[in-house]
Design an enzyme around this catalytic site. Structure first.
Site, PDB file in Angstrom:
ATOM      1  N   GLY A 227     -26.335   4.639  23.448  1.00  0.00           N
ATOM      2  CA  GLY A 227     -25.883   5.609  24.554  1.00  0.00           C
ATOM      3  C   GLY A 227     -24.165   5.259  25.404  1.00  0.00           C
ATOM      4  N   GLU A 228     -23.812   5.903  26.284  1.00  0.00           N
ATOM      5  CA  GLU A 228     -22.520   5.947  26.911  1.00  0.00           C
ATOM      6  C   GLU A 228     -22.409   4.564  27.550  1.00  0.00           C
ATOM      7  OE1 GLU A 228     -20.278   9.999  26.982  1.00  0.00           O
ATOM      8  OE2 GLU A 228     -21.398   9.336  28.577  1.00  0.00           O
TER       9      GLU A 228
END
Length: 368
Positions: A227-228
């Protein structure tokens, strides 16, 4: 006679190998959401707009059937889950009544028996976009996602800028040129009880929140993969939530997709093997960030991973490849395998096909 039988066998094997996992989605499908209940798959939103579809995977003649349209307007990055026969849709990004892009914190419920939607009088205590949702013991759990105020403010500024390219460049530089902790991605774990429609605090990550992580759960354990860590910067981290006993425990597993990580990947379980596949990211962004460049992905091209990783004997092994890199589709458990529906490929192109990833004796099989 034997030659004829052999030829037929080869033809049938070839047909089985080339048979599509599922019929193509009615529209190219990415950035939407989906869930599965009693072997019936439901997908909607994202590039499908307000449309929702279902498909009975056990039907002899498999086909997508249109459902009642979602009443909350087009949404991207919403999540969904089935609980007690009803489909719940959480948040997402869309336009408000004034036409401004914003993060929503609302909840909608779909009743398959009546083919009808209702917006619940329930709002999460924070926005839900880039978040993940999973079900445990009859409750929906939500964690991760962007900060609603920061994200909405960014799009308000872009709206004010109109077509002024100089102003837009300044807004983007201001938005992306910050450290990860300054984006306040959600690291709280929230629970939603459908019987009361109430939200509750369920815990908090000892590390940091992510956006666009892949999620999969089995029994008392849930995994959040990559994910970011901030807009444009991914993480290779893997978090494990363990609900065993009375106290929720957060664990950190070895990283995967190192060093840059990906967002929008796909996660599932097949024969007790944890699978992580695909995703999109910016190669070189992690090095840029570590060298002090906060706008870490500036000038970099988004790449789409074909890698399939398995968690085996306490470590990740690259064990196979997708036929093409993809991200931002829907991943669901089906037939003791990981089912991927739609997604986008290089250039952000939305696709209509499905992929099934199975594992047996630590060997990966990919069916397109």
């Amino acid at each position: 006679m034997n030659k004829t039988i052999m030829a037929l066998a080869i033809m049938m094997a070839s047909f089985a190998a080339n048979a599509s996992v599922l019929p193509e989605t009615p529209v190219p499908f990415k950035s939407g959401t989906g869930a599965i209940d009693n072997d019936t798959v439901y997908i909607g939103l994202g590039s499908a707009g307000t449309a929702w579809y279902k498909l009975d995977t056990q039907a002899k003649d498999k086909k997508w059937t249109a459902l009642a349209a979602f009443p909350g307007g087009p949404r991207e990055q919403a999540t969904s889950a089935f609980i007690d026969g009803n489909l719940y849709v959480f948040g997402g990004i869309g336009k408000n009544s004034e036409g401004l892009t914003q993060v929503f914190n609302d909840v909608h419920k779909y009743n398959p028996k009546t083919n009808s939607w209702v917006k619940l009088m329930s709002h999460a205590p924070m926005g839900m976009a880039g978040h993940v949702t999973f079900v445990h013991n009859g409750k929906a759990y939500v964690t991760g996602g962007v900060n609603q105020n920061i994200f909405n403010g960014y799009f308000e500024d872009l709206n004010e800028a109109g077509k002024d390219s100089t102003a837009i460049d300044k807004i983007n530089a201001h938005y992306f040129d910050k450290k990860a902790e300054d984006y306040f991605f959600n690291k709280f774990l929230l629970s939603f009880d459908p019987s009361t429609q109430q939200w509750s605090y369920a815990g908090e990550s000892p590390w940091y929140g992510t956006a666009g992580a892949a999620v999969v759960n089995k029994g008392d354990k849930t995994w959040l993969i990559n994910g970011e860590a901030k807009p444009g910067l991914r993480t290779d981290a893997v978090f494990e939530l363990d609900f065993t006993g009375n106290n929720l425990k957060w664990n950190k597993l070895d990283p995967v997709s190192s060093p840059d990580g990906v967002a929008g990947g796909f996660a599932g379980i097949s024969n007790d093997s944890l699978i992580f596949a695909g995703g999109a990211g910016f190669k070189g962004s992690r090095e840029n960030y570590q060298n002090g460049k906060n706008y870490a992905h500036e000038g970099l091209k988004k790449s789409y991973s074909t890698d399939i990783h398995l968690w085996h004997n306490g470590k990740w092994d690259k064990s196979g490849e997708l036929s093409q890199g993809r991200a931002y589709g829907v991943s669901l458990p089906w037939n003791n395998s990981l089912l991927i529906i739609g997604g986008e490929t290089a250039g952000g192109k939305a696709v209509t096909d499905s992929v099934l990833i199975s594992v047996k004796d630590n060997k990966v099989t990919v069916q397109n």
